[in-house]
Enzyme design. Structure first.
Site, PDB file in Angstrom:
ATOM      1  N   VAL A  54      -2.774   2.451   4.294  1.00  0.00           N
ATOM      2  CA  VAL A  54      -3.222   1.753   3.023  1.00  0.00           C
ATOM      3  C   VAL A  54      -2.349   2.209   1.835  1.00  0.00           C
ATOM      4  O   VAL A  54      -2.042   3.369   1.682  1.00  0.00           O
ATOM      5  CB  VAL A  54      -4.679   2.154   2.516  1.00  0.00           C
ATOM      6  CG1 VAL A  54      -5.114   1.266   1.718  1.00  0.00           C
ATOM      7  CG2 VAL A  54      -5.689   1.943   4.014  1.00  0.00           C
ATOM      8  N   LYS A  55      -2.171   0.912   1.173  1.00  0.00           N
ATOM      9  CA  LYS A  55      -1.251   1.109   0.040  1.00  0.00           C
ATOM     10  C   LYS A  55      -2.201   1.156  -1.318  1.00  0.00           C
ATOM     11  O   LYS A  55      -2.881  -0.019  -1.542  1.00  0.00           O
ATOM     12  CB  LYS A  55      -0.230   0.252  -0.075  1.00  0.00           C
ATOM     13  CG  LYS A  55       0.553   0.017  -1.429  1.00  0.00           C
ATOM     14  CD  LYS A  55       1.727  -0.486  -1.415  1.00  0.00           C
ATOM     15  CE  LYS A  55       2.242  -1.600  -2.205  1.00  0.00           C
ATOM     16  NZ  LYS A  55       3.586  -2.324  -2.137  1.00  0.00           N
TER      17      LYS A  55
END
Ligand code: R5P
Length: 293
Positions: free
Chosen positions: A202-203
């Site tokens: 996840v960014k």
């Protein structure tokens, strides 16, 4: 002619040595299949456990933003210093040399431009094309709390399903609407939803207060976006703090390609992400490399 007797004599069965199962280095990723682990190992360095991704996919909704007017001139020279390139398939095919070493993370969602409601995205890539382009991961924007929240989450889950069929990872990018508060509480919610629904990483954005709570309760790796251009020391300090508080690297764009010395900046970020350097030492390195160039 083969020496059959010799081959027999040289066999070593090591009957007293139990076979070891190699553990996998990346958070939350031990139970994936071989191909997915191999692709993740081309994004995240197995030595440091971290990644330096260079993001230049901004054109998919913003057009030729500052620093990306001529990707052949501004970005191609930076390629050797990135672990991973995050970009659109259009730019990949038209401008990026196929002999490039970094792994590829393809922008896989799109639709609205900056002139429209940004959360109204669709999946914008066929999984077969991702395989053809040797993608290691697909990136999809997730608008938790946004107008088209459910649709963007459905985009994520469809990509996860398609990616798992071929061993390609899905990177969920938490997109924060203009009117939303960017705090640890929001990012805990957004990143956890992405991980629960199957994103392999996840960014998200770094926040000064409570970022370690975002990384600790997300069961898969988190990488930070760079965000708007900051003075170089501030950007390096953000990268250092994010790593210290549990991020597994950065997916930075403007703070690299809008820097006065992008190659020096990328090397300074690498020193923090892979070498454990402090922000102050990385900034010294940036200045030295900038003056040498
Ligand atoms: C934006 O949505 C794009 O996905 C960019 O890749 C992302 O924002 C990272 O770039 P920057 O460091 O410039 O924020």
């Amino acid at each position: 002619m083969a020496d059959l007797d010799g081959v027999k004599d040289s066999k070593e069965f090591h009957t007293g040595v139990p076979q070891q199962a190699a553990d996998f280095f990346l958070k939350g990723s031990s139970h994936y299949d071989w191909g997915l682990k191999n692709r993740l190992s081309r994004i995240f360095d197995p030595q440091s456990g971290n990644t330096v991704m260079l993001a230049f996919d901004h054109g998919y909704f913003q057009g030729p933003t500052t620093g990306l007017e001529r990707i052949d001139l501004s970005i191609v020279p930076l390629i050797p210093w990135a672990d991973t390139l995050m970009l659109t398939r259009g730019v990949l095919r038209s401008l990026i040399p196929p002999a490039s070493r970094p792994s590829i993370v393809l922008r896989a969602s799109g639709g609205p431009s900056i002139l429209k409601e940004l959360s109204n995205e669709e999946i914008a890539l066929d999984i077969e094309d991702a395989v053809r382009l040797n993608a290691a991961a697909l990136a999809v924007q997730v608008f938790v709390g946004g107008e088209h929240e459910t649709k963007s989450i459905h985009n994520l889950t469809r990509l996860v399903d398609q990616g798992l069929r071929y061993g390609i990872a899905t990177l969920a990018v938490t997109a924060v609407g203009k009117d939303m508060v960017r705090d640890a509480k929001y990012f805990r919610l957004a990143t956890r939803i992405c991980a629960e629904l199957g994103a392999q990483y996840v960014k998200t954005y770094y926040v000064e207060e409570g970022f370690e709570t975002v990384t600790s309760c997300c069961p898969v790796p988190i990488v930070i976006a760079g965000g708007k251009k900051l003075p170089e020391l501030d950007a390096l300090t953000m990268a250092y703090n994010a790593i210290q508080r549990g991020a597994n690297g950065g997916d930075m764009g403007r703070n690299i390609f809008q820097s006065d010395a992008p190659i020096a900046m990328l090397q300074a970020v690498r020193a923090i992400v892979h070498g454990g350097e402090t922000a102050a030492r990385a900034f010294e390195m940036y200045n030295t490399l900038k003056n040498e160039a």
